[in-house]
Motif scaffolding. Structure first.
Motif, PDB file in Angstrom:
ATOM      1  N   ASP A 490      69.668 -54.848 -20.165  1.00 47.71           N
ATOM      2  CA  ASP A 490      71.412 -54.548 -20.485  1.00 47.71           C
ATOM      3  C   ASP A 490      72.295 -56.262 -21.429  1.00 47.71           C
ATOM      4  O   ASP A 490      72.922 -56.204 -21.696  1.00 47.71           O
ATOM      5  N   ILE A 491      71.235 -56.857 -21.141  1.00 47.16           N
ATOM      6  CA  ILE A 491      71.824 -58.762 -21.166  1.00 47.16           C
ATOM      7  C   ILE A 491      71.389 -58.852 -22.544  1.00 47.16           C
ATOM      8  O   ILE A 491      73.387 -58.767 -23.509  1.00 47.16           O
ATOM      9  N   ASP A 492      70.379 -58.175 -23.419  1.00 45.58           N
ATOM     10  CA  ASP A 492      69.838 -58.147 -24.905  1.00 45.58           C
ATOM     11  C   ASP A 492      71.109 -57.649 -25.154  1.00 45.58           C
ATOM     12  O   ASP A 492      71.214 -57.778 -26.592  1.00 45.58           O
ATOM     13  N   ALA A 493      71.391 -56.203 -24.744  1.00 44.68           N
ATOM     14  CA  ALA A 493      72.539 -55.626 -25.710  1.00 44.68           C
ATOM     15  C   ALA A 493      73.763 -56.431 -25.591  1.00 44.68           C
ATOM     16  O   ALA A 493      74.441 -56.163 -26.882  1.00 44.68           O
ATOM     17  N   LEU A 494      74.041 -56.908 -25.060  1.00 42.40           N
ATOM     18  CA  LEU A 494      75.209 -57.040 -25.116  1.00 42.40           C
ATOM     19  C   LEU A 494      75.168 -58.665 -25.646  1.00 42.40           C
ATOM     20  O   LEU A 494      76.232 -59.220 -26.305  1.00 42.40           O
ATOM     21  N   LEU A 495      74.500 -59.612 -26.104  1.00 45.84           N
ATOM     22  CA  LEU A 495      74.442 -61.063 -26.754  1.00 45.84           C
ATOM     23  C   LEU A 495      74.195 -60.406 -27.735  1.00 45.84           C
ATOM     24  O   LEU A 495      74.727 -61.032 -28.833  1.00 45.84           O
ATOM     25  N   ASP A 496      73.357 -59.007 -28.597  1.00 45.49           N
ATOM     26  CA  ASP A 496      73.235 -58.881 -29.559  1.00 45.49           C
ATOM     27  C   ASP A 496      75.017 -58.034 -30.514  1.00 45.49           C
ATOM     28  O   ASP A 496      74.739 -57.920 -31.653  1.00 45.49           O
ATOM     29  N   ALA A 506      87.696 -61.050 -29.751  1.00 44.58           N
ATOM     30  CA  ALA A 506      86.786 -59.956 -28.899  1.00 44.58           C
ATOM     31  C   ALA A 506      85.528 -60.530 -28.675  1.00 44.58           C
ATOM     32  O   ALA A 506      84.514 -60.401 -27.917  1.00 44.58           O
ATOM     33  N   ARG A 507      84.944 -61.266 -29.843  1.00 41.14           N
ATOM     34  CA  ARG A 507      83.455 -62.009 -29.486  1.00 41.14           C
ATOM     35  C   ARG A 507      83.631 -62.829 -27.887  1.00 41.14           C
ATOM     36  O   ARG A 507      82.395 -62.677 -27.194  1.00 41.14           O
ATOM     37  N   LEU A 508      84.138 -63.306 -28.113  1.00 39.62           N
ATOM     38  CA  LEU A 508      84.810 -64.488 -26.881  1.00 39.62           C
ATOM     39  C   LEU A 508      84.638 -64.128 -25.385  1.00 39.62           C
ATOM     40  O   LEU A 508      84.242 -64.371 -24.412  1.00 39.62           O
ATOM     41  N   ALA A 509      85.585 -62.531 -25.440  1.00 40.10           N
ATOM     42  CA  ALA A 509      85.370 -61.872 -24.357  1.00 40.10           C
ATOM     43  C   ALA A 509      84.323 -61.337 -23.827  1.00 40.10           C
ATOM     44  O   ALA A 509      83.564 -61.210 -22.979  1.00 40.10           O
ATOM     45  N   LEU A 510      83.171 -61.038 -24.650  1.00 43.21           N
ATOM     46  CA  LEU A 510      81.981 -60.512 -24.617  1.00 43.21           C
ATOM     47  C   LEU A 510      80.970 -61.016 -24.282  1.00 43.21           C
ATOM     48  O   LEU A 510      80.322 -61.522 -23.253  1.00 43.21           O
ATOM     49  N   ILE A 511      80.789 -62.575 -25.019  1.00 40.49           N
ATOM     50  CA  ILE A 511      80.132 -63.682 -24.502  1.00 40.49           C
ATOM     51  C   ILE A 511      80.651 -64.140 -23.284  1.00 40.49           C
ATOM     52  O   ILE A 511      80.020 -64.246 -22.294  1.00 40.49           O
ATOM     53  N   GLU A 512      81.535 -64.394 -22.739  1.00 36.86           N
ATOM     54  CA  GLU A 512      82.201 -64.831 -21.285  1.00 36.86           C
ATOM     55  C   GLU A 512      81.769 -63.365 -20.599  1.00 36.86           C
ATOM     56  O   GLU A 512      81.178 -64.105 -19.126  1.00 36.86           O
ATOM     57  N   ASP A 513      81.797 -62.544 -20.987  1.00 37.40           N
ATOM     58  CA  ASP A 513      81.060 -61.123 -20.134  1.00 37.40           C
ATOM     59  C   ASP A 513      79.919 -61.552 -18.996  1.00 37.40           C
ATOM     60  O   ASP A 513      79.187 -61.474 -18.147  1.00 37.40           O
ATOM     61  N   VAL A 514      78.649 -61.540 -20.781  1.00 35.33           N
ATOM     62  CA  VAL A 514      77.703 -61.700 -20.275  1.00 35.33           C
ATOM     63  C   VAL A 514      76.866 -62.614 -19.500  1.00 35.33           C
ATOM     64  O   VAL A 514      75.937 -62.820 -18.701  1.00 35.33           O
ATOM     65  N   ASP A 515      77.891 -64.014 -20.243  1.00 34.75           N
ATOM     66  CA  ASP A 515      77.365 -65.458 -19.157  1.00 34.75           C
ATOM     67  C   ASP A 515      77.974 -65.521 -17.325  1.00 34.75           C
ATOM     68  O   ASP A 515      76.819 -65.132 -16.745  1.00 34.75           O
ATOM     69  N   ALA A 516      78.752 -64.309 -17.054  1.00 38.02           N
ATOM     70  CA  ALA A 516      79.203 -64.199 -15.790  1.00 38.02           C
ATOM     71  C   ALA A 516      77.829 -63.305 -15.094  1.00 38.02           C
ATOM     72  O   ALA A 516      77.581 -63.480 -13.957  1.00 38.02           O
ATOM     73  N   GLN A 517      77.812 -62.357 -16.050  1.00 34.29           N
ATOM     74  CA  GLN A 517      76.817 -61.254 -15.272  1.00 34.29           C
ATOM     75  C   GLN A 517      75.256 -62.284 -15.016  1.00 34.29           C
ATOM     76  O   GLN A 517      74.591 -62.201 -14.315  1.00 34.29           O
ATOM     77  N   ILE A 518      75.128 -62.908 -16.384  1.00 37.05           N
ATOM     78  CA  ILE A 518      73.330 -63.834 -16.211  1.00 37.05           C
ATOM     79  C   ILE A 518      74.056 -64.514 -15.260  1.00 37.05           C
ATOM     80  O   ILE A 518      73.004 -65.016 -14.563  1.00 37.05           O
ATOM     81  N   GLY A 519      74.920 -65.171 -15.389  1.00 38.85           N
ATOM     82  CA  GLY A 519      75.170 -66.130 -13.656  1.00 38.85           C
ATOM     83  C   GLY A 519      75.165 -65.293 -12.354  1.00 38.85           C
ATOM     84  O   GLY A 519      74.170 -66.806 -11.321  1.00 38.85           O
ATOM     85  N   GLN A 520      74.406 -64.388 -12.099  1.00 35.61           N
ATOM     86  CA  GLN A 520      75.196 -63.362 -11.574  1.00 35.61           C
ATOM     87  C   GLN A 520      73.132 -63.115 -10.965  1.00 35.61           C
ATOM     88  O   GLN A 520      73.469 -63.322  -9.745  1.00 35.61           O
ATOM     89  N   LEU A 521      72.729 -63.446 -11.653  1.00 32.31           N
ATOM     90  CA  LEU A 521      71.536 -62.842 -11.547  1.00 32.31           C
ATOM     91  C   LEU A 521      70.485 -65.191 -11.644  1.00 32.31           C
ATOM     92  O   LEU A 521      68.997 -64.213 -10.930  1.00 32.31           O
ATOM     93  N   CYS A 522      70.991 -64.857 -11.374  1.00 31.01           N
ATOM     94  CA  CYS A 522      70.683 -66.742 -11.649  1.00 31.01           C
ATOM     95  C   CYS A 522      69.528 -67.465 -12.270  1.00 31.01           C
ATOM     96  O   CYS A 522      68.484 -67.492 -11.160  1.00 31.01           O
ATOM     97  N   PRO A 523      68.995 -67.189 -13.375  1.00 25.39           N
ATOM     98  CA  PRO A 523      67.991 -67.421 -14.110  1.00 25.39           C
ATOM     99  C   PRO A 523      67.340 -68.230 -14.493  1.00 25.39           C
ATOM    100  O   PRO A 523      66.344 -69.138 -14.058  1.00 25.39           O
ATOM    101  N   VAL A 524      68.762 -69.546 -14.265  1.00 25.21           N
ATOM    102  CA  VAL A 524      68.038 -71.438 -13.842  1.00 25.21           C
ATOM    103  C   VAL A 524      69.103 -71.670 -13.117  1.00 25.21           C
ATOM    104  O   VAL A 524      70.004 -70.161 -12.762  1.00 25.21           O
ATOM    105  N   ILE A 525      69.324 -72.605 -12.637  1.00 21.83           N
ATOM    106  CA  ILE A 525      69.788 -72.904 -11.697  1.00 21.83           C
ATOM    107  C   ILE A 525      70.805 -74.335 -12.379  1.00 21.83           C
ATOM    108  O   ILE A 525      70.024 -75.389 -12.611  1.00 21.83           O
TER     109      ILE A 525
END
Length: 561
Positions: A490-496, A506-525
């Motif tokens: 899902d994250i790959d598709a949004l970044l693509d 529109a691109r900025l809105a997508l970036i903000e959305d995918v950034d928030a989704q990544i943050g929910q998964l906390c892959p880095v701190i």
């Protein structure tokens, strides 16, 4: 989609947005909108003097450190720049540009301009410069190795062939005429026009090929200042004089003397004795400097009574979690550890007020940053304990059956920070084992996945959120900088999708959305945002510093005497 050429302006933009975090107000190639307060004659009688740590290079080919960036940004002007006050991309050497609907083709139209030696700047000079960076047979590549900036052009058609030595040019870069540069990509990338704002992708004159030795000792650019004298390994200072042929000159400085210092501490000592008008400031002197010279409200702009600046740069100090193995493969463990860290203590006490608590992975100067975007990048030990209780309940004495290793490079000045982070984890009942290792061992273990947590800087060289999110979290980068081994279709598709979205909003809105989704998964701190501290003398009336290391001498104003 067409983008017209409003150049980034100076003092008026600052006044209108002074309260915005990261507002810069001016960058190289920008025109001050108000009258000059001083004169070149005054500046020449008493040259304005700045201190920088001696650069490794002042050639756009491989410029990398803060000092080198400062010099290159005076000597050269790229096609575009980011207005850090508005977050918008603006034109510099380009007067306008268009992006095709499929985000594969970019057409840049150039301003009429000249190099410091009088040669007219043409589209061929940009093509030449970019090929010089990629081509392994170019003179600087043969002498110094591959340019560290070449990868930014990897999506340009013909990059692979030229980089492998199987071609003599970048096939995707063409020059229909002297004022037009056309770039064709091998995959959609709508942010390419931001990437070429990097100081490496400036034009170089034919001299760089016709007489590379002369160009190496006295670089010739298209920026607001030209170099007087030669650049040699033993030179103690560089003298920059204002270039009359530059179209957007403004401010008071006709000449700037840049002292090449051995380190920041020495530079600051020279500033304290009155030998320098501007200097970087060491961490241990920041509190005193802020008190004595007044702290800038926006962290970027020196004005009367506010001549100490400490603002975020394009880097985030963070912990990489191993998402593929061990205890950090559990997202709730990652979330809990993130919630247990006191970032304010790190920024204010350990770093002595020279860092900013991080609330996400994207640094504040980068369009796409939103305050609080990563909901687990805050201090909430009660919630952290709840998350840990499910898999690792507390035992007698308040400990849990959870031990994590925290690896970092020894000798890098990270000991105090890592000890504070370990203490925060122990507050949660988690045993944290610190591992200080050599640099080679560090990267070997990162590459092999032999770690739980690793301290690393997330750095983007241009103010583009894609340059943070894609390499760190797209599965295509699992064999590269995606050391967290984070993978999500899902994250790959949004970044693509963001890369192929031409409309900026529109691109900025997508970036903000995918950034928030990544943050929910906390892959880095994320821990803190890196910042740079500089201080100015009482001669400074107006001077800006941007997140890529440029002190804007072009629009600087001096206090009237």
């Amino acid at each position: 989609m067409a983008y017209m050429g409003e150049r980034l302006c100076g003092r008026r933009a600052f006044v209108g947005g002074a309260l915005a975090l990261g507002a810069i107000g001016a960058m190289p190639g920008c025109t001050s909108l108000e009258g000059q307060r001083g004169s070149d004659e005054v500046a020449l009688e008493q040259p304005f003097t700045a201190g920088i740590v001696r650069p490794q290079s002042i050639d756009p080919f491989d410029v990398a450190d803060d000092g080198g960036m400062t010099v290159v940004c005076q000597l050269y002007e790229p096609l575009t720049a980011v207005d850090y006050g508005t977050g918008e991309l603006v034109c510099c050497a380009a007067s306008s540009f268009e992006v095709s609907e499929d985000a594969l083709s970019f057409t840049f139209h150039l301003h009429q301009a000249s190099f410091h030696n009088g040669d007219v700047v043409t589209s061929a000079d940009f093509k030449r410069a970019w090929e010089r960076i990629v081509d392994p047979t170019s003179q600087p590549s043969r002498e110094r190795g591959v340019s560290p900036h070449a990868y930014h052009l990897s999506l340009v058609q013909g990059y692979d062939e030229l980089a492998a030595g199987n071609a003599t040019e970048l096939a995707g870069v063409s020059c229909p005429d002297d004022e037009t540069l056309v770039v064709t990509l091998s995959a959609p990338y709508a942010d390419f026009a931001t990437v070429v704002a990097h100081p490496a992708f400036v034009p170089v004159p034919a001299l760089a090929f016709d007489d590379p030795e002369a160009f190496a000792t006295r670089p010739v650019g298209n920026g607001p200042f030209f170099l007087e004298g030669d650049w040699t390994s033993d030179v103690g200072s560089l003298s920059l004089a204002r270039f009359d042929g530059y179209l957007s000159s403004g401010g008071d400085l006709g000449r700037v003397v840049i002292r090449l210092e051995p380190d920041v501490d020495t530079s600051y000592q020279d500033f304290q004795t009155g030998e320098l008008d501007v200097s970087f400031c060491p961490v241990n002197e920041a509190s005193e400097a802020a008190s004595s010279h007044g702290r800038s409200e926006d962290g970027r702009t020196m004005t009367l009574g506010q001549r100490f600046v400490c603002g975020p740069i394009l880097a985030t100090y963070c912990l990489v979690c191993n998402n593929a193995a061990g205890p950090l493969a559990n997202a709730d463990v990652r979330r809990a550890l993130s919630l247990g860290i006191d970032r304010t203590y790190l920024a204010d006490t350990v770093f002595r007020g020279t860092r900013i608590p991080a609330d996400g992975i994207i640094p504040p100067p980068v369009p796409g940053y939103r305050e609080g975007s990563w909901t687990y990048a805050t201090l909430d030990r009660a919630r952290a304990s709840e998350l840990l209780d499910t898999s690792y309940p507390t035992m007698d004495g308040g400990l849990r059956s959870l031990t994590v290793g925290l690896m970092y490079v020894k000798g890098g000045g990270h000991d105090d920070v890592m000890e504070a982070v370990a203490a925060d984890m122990e507050e949660l009942g988690v045993t944290c084992t610190l591992e200080a290792v050599d640099l080679q061992v560090f990267y070997e273990r990162l590459a092999s996945g032999n770690f739980d947590l690793a301290r690393l800087d997330c750095v983007t060289e241009v103010a583009c959120a894609d340059r943070v999110l894609y390499p760190w979290f797209h599965s295509a980068a699992l064999s590269g900088p995606n050391y967290a081994r984070f993978s999500s279709a899902d994250i790959d598709a949004l970044l693509d999708e963001a890369r192929a979205t031409v409309d900026s909003a529109a691109r900025l809105a997508l970036i903000e959305d995918v950034d928030a989704q990544i943050g929910q998964l906390c892959p880095v701190i994320p821990l803190v945002y890196h910042a740079q501290c500089q201080v100015g003398s009482d001669r400074v009336a107006y001077l800006t510093v941007d997140p890529v290391g440029n002190t804007d001498f072009n629009n600087a104003e001096l206090e009237e005497r």
